[in-house]
Write a protein that holds these residues in place. Structure first.
Motif, PDB file in Angstrom:
ATOM      1  N   TYR A 261      22.504  50.565 -26.220  1.00 13.03           N
ATOM      2  CA  TYR A 261      22.203  49.538 -25.238  1.00 13.03           C
ATOM      3  C   TYR A 261      22.951  48.253 -25.585  1.00 13.03           C
ATOM      4  CZ  TYR A 261      18.648  53.081 -24.982  1.00 13.03           C
ATOM      5  OH  TYR A 261      18.036  54.293 -24.906  1.00 13.03           O
ATOM      6  N   PRO A 265      17.481  48.549 -30.130  1.00 14.35           N
ATOM      7  CA  PRO A 265      16.074  48.712 -29.756  1.00 14.35           C
ATOM      8  C   PRO A 265      15.154  48.000 -30.775  1.00 14.35           C
ATOM      9  CG  PRO A 265      17.241  50.778 -29.543  1.00 14.35           C
ATOM     10  CD  PRO A 265      18.184  49.820 -30.227  1.00 14.35           C
ATOM     11  N   PRO A 266      13.981  47.509 -30.298  1.00 16.34           N
ATOM     12  CA  PRO A 266      13.391  47.776 -28.993  1.00 16.34           C
ATOM     13  C   PRO A 266      14.111  47.039 -27.865  1.00 16.34           C
ATOM     14  CG  PRO A 266      12.035  46.218 -30.209  1.00 16.34           C
ATOM     15  CD  PRO A 266      13.105  46.673 -31.149  1.00 16.34           C
ATOM     16  N   ILE A 267      14.264  47.741 -26.746  1.00 19.35           N
ATOM     17  CA  ILE A 267      14.880  47.101 -25.584  1.00 19.35           C
ATOM     18  C   ILE A 267      13.790  46.431 -24.750  1.00 19.35           C
ATOM     19  CG2 ILE A 267      16.818  48.705 -25.563  1.00 19.35           C
ATOM     20  CD1 ILE A 267      15.539  50.217 -23.294  1.00 19.35           C
ATOM     21  N   PRO A 268      14.132  45.386 -24.002  1.00 17.77           N
ATOM     22  CA  PRO A 268      13.122  44.653 -23.227  1.00 17.77           C
ATOM     23  C   PRO A 268      12.431  45.547 -22.203  1.00 17.77           C
ATOM     24  CG  PRO A 268      15.200  43.441 -23.301  1.00 17.77           C
ATOM     25  CD  PRO A 268      15.475  44.793 -23.872  1.00 17.77           C
ATOM     26  N   ARG A 269      11.167  45.238 -21.919  1.00 16.09           N
ATOM     27  CA  ARG A 269      10.381  46.022 -20.964  1.00 16.09           C
ATOM     28  C   ARG A 269      10.980  46.018 -19.560  1.00 16.09           C
ATOM     29  NH1 ARG A 269       6.971  49.914 -22.650  1.00 16.09           N
ATOM     30  NH2 ARG A 269       5.744  49.230 -24.444  1.00 16.09           N
ATOM     31  N   ASP A 270      11.761  44.958 -19.261  1.00 20.08           N
ATOM     32  CA  ASP A 270      12.358  44.877 -17.928  1.00 20.08           C
ATOM     33  C   ASP A 270      13.798  45.405 -17.896  1.00 20.08           C
ATOM     34  OD1 ASP A 270      13.545  42.861 -19.384  1.00 20.08           O
ATOM     35  OD2 ASP A 270      13.256  41.295 -17.881  1.00 20.08           O
ATOM     36  N   HIS A 271      14.225  46.114 -18.948  1.00 23.31           N
ATOM     37  CA  HIS A 271      15.570  46.673 -18.960  1.00 23.31           C
ATOM     38  C   HIS A 271      15.722  47.637 -17.793  1.00 23.31           C
ATOM     39  CE1 HIS A 271      19.204  48.743 -20.268  1.00 23.31           C
ATOM     40  NE2 HIS A 271      19.400  47.753 -21.124  1.00 23.31           N
TER      41      HIS A 271
END
Length: 318
Positions: A261, A265-271
């Motif tokens: 990405y 990670p962690p990737i944002p919840r809105d990805h």
């Protein structure tokens, strides 16, 4: 020489002790760090007296490098070096070596894990079976006789090509350099546009550069078949995530498997990829096997030994 391991390498302390012992036996200092640190002041404090730095994939910015007046070499326990301030390293004549080849098999194997999962709905079948359901709606597709398009034919791309040929796939490739050993496998080098138009599976194995950033954008995704799938286990920014999510949600392509990405990670919840259809996401694990992690640690220390003997290897910047 003062060797500083600035972050953990993912192996047991006993492995680091074994790999560092020959250096200490020769009178060199070795300072390991077995816990990841994110505070820049603390990073500078630990790194400032180093002649040699060992890092993995944590960012190493110019402020830290500038604070290390004796720094001569960086041995990277990773393949890519885009997380390092290259400009500052060039100005200070710092050599960078990477752990070339440590995860070739691991990344190629996950590539096919993602491909087979998407073609045969393995993840969804598992969920359905646990919910007391049947095979209804889960008729999949074979990999046999499909066309796989490989973007980037370095070591990993070459390995993917070999495995693809074992599955009796037709293989197309697009790469900066055309290699005889790839052609000898029966792989055909083509333009990127032809590869995208004709491939059932497109898999990315190219480094991140100014030329490859957003290489796969809306325009390129529009060239792909509605039945095709995209795999990215290389670098996140090579693919425009928003454009990919839209292509999936609009059913312009059939699926995607993504391991990388724009950030770790962690990737944002809105990805955007989290809400995309027919998507399998993994948290940057393609390289992460017990075998590869120990292999990269070994290569990282071998790079230092070779450099000390005036025979530097795996050079990414000199």
């Amino acid at each position: 020489m003062n060797i500083v391991m600035l972050e953990p390498l993912g192996v047991d302390k006993e492995v680091i002790d074994r790999l560092s012992k020959p250096f200490m036996d020769k009178g060199h200092r070795f300072t390991p760090c077995f816990e990841k640190i994110n505070n820049k002041d603390e990073i500078i404090k630990r790194a400032s007296e180093a002649d040699i730095l060992i890092i993995a994939n944590s960012p190493l910015d110019g402020d830290v490098i500038e604070a290390c007046p004796n720094l001569k070499m960086i041995s990277v326990a990773f393949t890519g070096i885009d997380h390092i301030d290259i400009k500052t390293c060039k100005e200070k004549n710092i050599l960078i070596s990477n752990a070339a080849g440590y995860c070739t098999d691991a990344v190629a194997e996950l590539t096919f894990g993602l491909i087979l999962n998407l073609l045969r709905n393995i993840k969804d079948c598992d969920n359905a079976t646990r919910d007391g359901k049947t095979k209804s709606g889960f008729i999949g597709n074979e990999l046999f006789n499909k066309t796989i398009g490989i973007i980037g034919t370095g070591a990993i791309g070459f390995k993917v090509a070999k495995v693809a040929r074992a599955f009796d796939c037709k293989v197309l490739a697009h790469s900066r350099t055309e290699k005889k050993e790839v052609i000898d496998l029966g792989v055909e080098y083509v333009s990127l546009e032809k590869l995208l138009k004709e491939s059932d599976i497109v898999t990315i194995h190219t480094p991140l550069t100014n030329k490859t950033k957003n290489l796969i954008d809306k325009e390129k995704l529009d060239l792909m078949k509605p039945s095709s799938i995209l795999i990215n286990v290389a670098r996140g920014p090579v693919v425009d995530s928003e454009a990919l999510a839209k292509a999936l949600n609009d059913e312009n392509i059939a699926g995607a498997g993504i391991d990388v990405y724009e950030m770790e990670p962690p990737i944002p919840r809105d990805h955007p990829l989290l809400s995309a259809k027919n998507m399998i996401l993994t948290p940057h694990v393609a390289f992460a096997t017990h075998e590869s992690i120990e292999r990269r640690a070994t290569i990282t220390f071998e790079n230092i030994s070779a450099w000390m003997e005036n025979k530097p290897q795996n050079i990414m910047l000199k």
